[in-house]
Design a protein around this motif. Structure first.
Motif, PDB file in Angstrom:
ATOM      1  N   MET A   1       0.860  -1.184   0.000  1.00  0.00           N
ATOM      2  CA  MET A   1       0.000   0.000   0.000  1.00  0.00           C
ATOM      3  C   MET A   1       0.890   1.225   0.000  1.00  0.00           C
ATOM      4  N   GLN A   2       0.511   2.206  -0.840  1.00  0.00           N
ATOM      5  CA  GLN A   2       1.436   3.292  -1.085  1.00  0.00           C
ATOM      6  C   GLN A   2       0.701   4.620  -1.185  1.00  0.00           C
ATOM      7  N   LEU A   3       1.311   5.666  -0.619  1.00  0.00           N
ATOM      8  CA  LEU A   3       0.854   7.040  -0.780  1.00  0.00           C
ATOM      9  C   LEU A   3       2.057   7.871  -1.191  1.00  0.00           C
ATOM     10  N   THR A   4       1.955   8.544  -2.344  1.00  0.00           N
ATOM     11  CA  THR A   4       3.014   9.431  -2.805  1.00  0.00           C
ATOM     12  C   THR A   4       2.491  10.862  -2.795  1.00  0.00           C
ATOM     13  N   ILE A   5       3.285  11.746  -2.212  1.00  0.00           N
ATOM     14  CA  ILE A   5       2.934  13.161  -2.134  1.00  0.00           C
ATOM     15  C   ILE A   5       3.954  13.934  -2.961  1.00  0.00           C
ATOM     16  N   LYS A   6       3.451  14.663  -3.956  1.00  0.00           N
ATOM     17  CA  LYS A   6       4.323  15.497  -4.779  1.00  0.00           C
ATOM     18  C   LYS A   6       3.841  16.938  -4.695  1.00  0.00           C
ATOM     19  N   TYR A  27      13.090   6.742   6.534  1.00  0.00           N
ATOM     20  CA  TYR A  27      12.218   6.557   7.699  1.00  0.00           C
ATOM     21  C   TYR A  27      11.641   5.149   7.658  1.00  0.00           C
ATOM     22  N   GLU A  28      11.878   4.390   8.716  1.00  0.00           N
ATOM     23  CA  GLU A  28      11.293   3.056   8.865  1.00  0.00           C
ATOM     24  C   GLU A  28      10.816   2.874  10.293  1.00  0.00           C
ATOM     25  N   ARG A  29       9.570   2.474  10.439  1.00  0.00           N
ATOM     26  CA  ARG A  29       9.016   2.238  11.768  1.00  0.00           C
ATOM     27  C   ARG A  29       8.150   0.983  11.727  1.00  0.00           C
ATOM     28  N   MET A  30       8.216   0.215  12.802  1.00  0.00           N
ATOM     29  CA  MET A  30       7.334  -0.934  12.967  1.00  0.00           C
ATOM     30  C   MET A  30       6.199  -0.549  13.906  1.00  0.00           C
ATOM     31  N   HIS A  31       4.969  -0.781  13.481  1.00  0.00           N
ATOM     32  CA  HIS A  31       3.802  -0.500  14.302  1.00  0.00           C
ATOM     33  C   HIS A  31       3.026  -1.800  14.483  1.00  0.00           C
ATOM     34  N   ASN A  32       3.139  -2.373  15.667  1.00  0.00           N
ATOM     35  CA  ASN A  32       2.447  -3.639  15.965  1.00  0.00           C
ATOM     36  C   ASN A  32       2.753  -4.717  14.931  1.00  0.00           C
ATOM     37  N   GLY A  33       4.017  -4.766  14.501  1.00  0.00           N
ATOM     38  CA  GLY A  33       4.438  -5.793  13.567  1.00  0.00           C
ATOM     39  C   GLY A  33       4.300  -5.426  12.110  1.00  0.00           C
ATOM     40  N   HIS A  34       3.804  -4.221  11.829  1.00  0.00           N
ATOM     41  CA  HIS A  34       3.595  -3.782  10.455  1.00  0.00           C
ATOM     42  C   HIS A  34       4.613  -2.686  10.121  1.00  0.00           C
ATOM     43  N   LEU A  35       5.178  -2.748   8.932  1.00  0.00           N
ATOM     44  CA  LEU A  35       6.259  -1.841   8.549  1.00  0.00           C
ATOM     45  C   LEU A  35       5.733  -0.638   7.787  1.00  0.00           C
ATOM     46  N   VAL A  36       6.126   0.566   8.239  1.00  0.00           N
ATOM     47  CA  VAL A  36       5.865   1.803   7.513  1.00  0.00           C
ATOM     48  C   VAL A  36       7.224   2.371   7.103  1.00  0.00           C
ATOM     49  N   ARG A  37       7.383   2.587   5.801  1.00  0.00           N
ATOM     50  CA  ARG A  37       8.654   3.074   5.268  1.00  0.00           C
ATOM     51  C   ARG A  37       8.392   4.334   4.445  1.00  0.00           C
ATOM     52  N   MET A  38       9.272   5.343   4.579  1.00  0.00           N
ATOM     53  CA  MET A  38       9.122   6.587   3.843  1.00  0.00           C
ATOM     54  C   MET A  38      10.470   7.016   3.289  1.00  0.00           C
ATOM     55  N   PHE A  39      10.476   7.560   2.060  1.00  0.00           N
ATOM     56  CA  PHE A  39      11.708   8.113   1.514  1.00  0.00           C
ATOM     57  C   PHE A  39      11.382   9.231   0.532  1.00  0.00           C
ATOM     58  N   TYR A  40      12.300  10.183   0.424  1.00  0.00           N
ATOM     59  CA  TYR A  40      12.187  11.276  -0.535  1.00  0.00           C
ATOM     60  C   TYR A  40      12.944  10.912  -1.804  1.00  0.00           C
ATOM     61  N   THR A  41      12.365  11.226  -2.971  1.00  0.00           N
ATOM     62  CA  THR A  41      13.116  11.162  -4.226  1.00  0.00           C
ATOM     63  C   THR A  41      13.475  12.558  -4.710  1.00  0.00           C
ATOM     64  N   ALA A  42      12.853  13.579  -4.116  1.00  0.00           N
ATOM     65  CA  ALA A  42      13.206  14.962  -4.424  1.00  0.00           C
ATOM     66  C   ALA A  42      12.777  15.850  -3.273  1.00  0.00           C
ATOM     67  N   CYS A  43      13.634  16.809  -2.928  1.00  0.00           N
ATOM     68  CA  CYS A  43      13.276  17.814  -1.928  1.00  0.00           C
ATOM     69  C   CYS A  43      14.140  19.046  -2.172  1.00  0.00           C
ATOM     70  N   LEU A  48       9.051  18.753  -4.447  1.00  0.00           N
ATOM     71  CA  LEU A  48       9.101  17.753  -3.368  1.00  0.00           C
ATOM     72  C   LEU A  48       8.406  16.492  -3.850  1.00  0.00           C
ATOM     73  N   ASP A  49       8.999  15.355  -3.532  1.00  0.00           N
ATOM     74  CA  ASP A  49       8.437  14.053  -3.922  1.00  0.00           C
ATOM     75  C   ASP A  49       8.766  13.069  -2.811  1.00  0.00           C
ATOM     76  N   VAL A  50       7.736  12.614  -2.090  1.00  0.00           N
ATOM     77  CA  VAL A  50       7.944  11.699  -0.969  1.00  0.00           C
ATOM     78  C   VAL A  50       6.921  10.574  -1.039  1.00  0.00           C
ATOM     79  N   THR A  51       7.368   9.373  -0.738  1.00  0.00           N
ATOM     80  CA  THR A  51       6.498   8.189  -0.828  1.00  0.00           C
ATOM     81  C   THR A  51       6.481   7.443   0.495  1.00  0.00           C
ATOM     82  N   PHE A  52       5.278   7.048   0.897  1.00  0.00           N
ATOM     83  CA  PHE A  52       5.080   6.210   2.080  1.00  0.00           C
ATOM     84  C   PHE A  52       4.618   4.834   1.613  1.00  0.00           C
TER      85      PHE A  52
END
Length: 450
Positions: A1-6, A27-43, A48-52
């Protein structure tokens, strides 16, 4: 599952401060065993381009956390498509942006509108592309819907049912995210958690400034809250001129149940010793603690998680004058416990519909013929009233095993009283409909004098 903000335009890099995420760090965080990862491809100052990415643990969802995520125990697309699960896991990572509380020096950018592009997916929805556009276009977005393509070696389908949604428009980051967090569950038409007054508060808070004016407002409430008791609570907390059907009371149905049960108990000559079966988080038990003349309250619940929440609620109420502290007991209706013998009052408030029908006779036999309370109070949904909610064949809650009409409930209660030791009195709770009665039905079993 993905959300990209540009975002593009002057000062686009300020958005990273609103997100409270350093562009130089993964950015990487585990929430109750589930992984949330975020990174920028432009800033940069202009772009700005960031994806979760959210990667849920499907085994955790379907097994270990079944009491939290009320979903099927088999793998399906729900774990991998944007949904309320996606929003819940992402909310912690986007808390600063959703609340509009960055560091003080960046506060000025909270109300600044940027040229945003939000892209999220995959989406598995029963809504048509046109219906999806009707949700987002009134908010000022241009909407595009794209489908994935399948390259199967055998004939199956040329096009995937999963969709990706792209929104483009001028909006503040906070409002853009809040709109997504309200509307994504509407697209999915499913929530993995119980919908209560907290959900109403969240939707009204996230919808402030835009939801009341939305032409699909009623549709959003119906899909987002599912039940008209919840929709009516929104009506009482908003100032929209576009009214939903009027109701005669602003009291939530759950509160009306508790109020009615307490009225019945107060009218009883013997109500010193009370057992609240399936007490959950202790909302009824804590109110029973203020009833004059009560000397003992046993709050019986099988879920340890709910018991801990109930104890916290009891501790808070203990500071108030005249409160009798309930006793929390880990217990089940399926196991005999001599501590429940010969009590004045037993309560099954919205409990029986969560039990398989074929198991109920044993439960009632234990209560009526072994525990032998002076009074037993049973409440359950009135299935006749579901016509008012336009539920069709759906139940009011995903965990309900059945919902009975008034005739079915009356017949069932009579059958349980097969030894004729109790007198039965039926009543209704909630706003009465001329044809369908009240949303909740109640039976009071009163033990005959021996």
């Amino acid at each position: 599952m993905q959300l990209t903000i540009k975002a593009s335009g002057e000062n686009a890099d300020a958005i990273s401060y609103l997100l409270a995420k350093n562009p130089n760090n993964l950015y990487e965080r585990m929430h109750n065993g589930h992984l949330v990862r975020m990174f920028y491809t432009a800033c940069t100052q202009e772009k700005l381009d960031v994806t979760f990415f959210v990667t849920p643990d499907s085994i955790e969802l379907s097994r270990n956390r079944s009491e939290i995520y009320d979903i099927t125990s088999y793998i399906n697309d729900r774990e991998f498509a944007v949904s309320s699960i996606f929003c819940t896991l992402l909310r912690t990572s986007l808390g600063t942006a959703l609340n509009g509380k960055p560091k003080e020096e960046y506060q000025k950018w909270v109300d600044h509108q940027f040229a945003f592009q939000f892209e999220f997916g995959p989406l598995a929805s029963d809504l048509s592309d046109e219906q999806i556009k009707n949700l987002f276009e009134p908010l000022g977005y241009s909407v595009s819907v794209t489908y994935g393509s399948n390259d199967y070696r055998f004939s199956m389908t040329k096009q995937s049912a999963a969709r990706s949604i792209t929104l483009e428009g001028f909006v503040t980051l906070q409002n853009g995210l809040r709109q997504l967090f309200v509307l994504i569950p509407v697209l999915d038409n499913y929530k993995h958690y119980f919908i209560d007054e907290k959900e109403v508060e969240k939707i009204t808070r996230y919808g402030e400034g835009w939801l009341d004016k939305h032409p699909e407002r009623n549709f959003i409430f119906e899909r987002g809250l599912r039940f008209k008791e919840m929709i009516r609570l929104v009506e009482n907390t908003t100032s929209s001129s576009e009214e939903l059907p009027p109701v005669s009371t602003s009291i939530r149905l759950n509160d009306q149940r508790y109020e009615k049960i307490i009225q019945v108990i107060q009218s009883l000559e013997a109500h010193q010793h009370i057992v609240d079966f399936g007490s959950g988080e202790g909302k009824l038990s804590v109110q029973l603690g203020f009833v004059e003349g009560v000397k003992e309250i046993l709050a019986v619940e099988p879920s340890q998680r709910s018991i801990l929440q109930a104890r916290h609620r009891f501790e808070k109420a203990s500071a108030e004058e005249g409160f009798l502290l309930p006793t929390s007991i880990t217990g089940s209706l399926f196991y005999y416990d001599e501590r429940f013998m010969k009590k004045d009052v037993m309560i099954l408030c919205e409990v029986i519909e969560h039990i398989d029908e074929h198991r109920l006779p044993k439960v009632m036999d234990t209560i009526l013929h072994h525990y032998q309370p002076r009074t037993l109070i049973v409440t359950t949904p009135n299935a006749d009233y579901n016509s008012v909610y336009n539920l069709g064949k759906d139940y009011r809650h995903d965990d309900h095993r059945f919902e009975w009409s008034r005739d079915e409930f009356t017949q069932w209660c009579d059958t349980q009283n097969h030894q004729n030791n109790y007198q039965l009195a039926f009543n209704g709770i909630g706003t009465k409909h001329d044809e369908y009665g009240t949303p909740t039905q109640m039976c009071i079993f009163t033990r005959k004098e021996q």
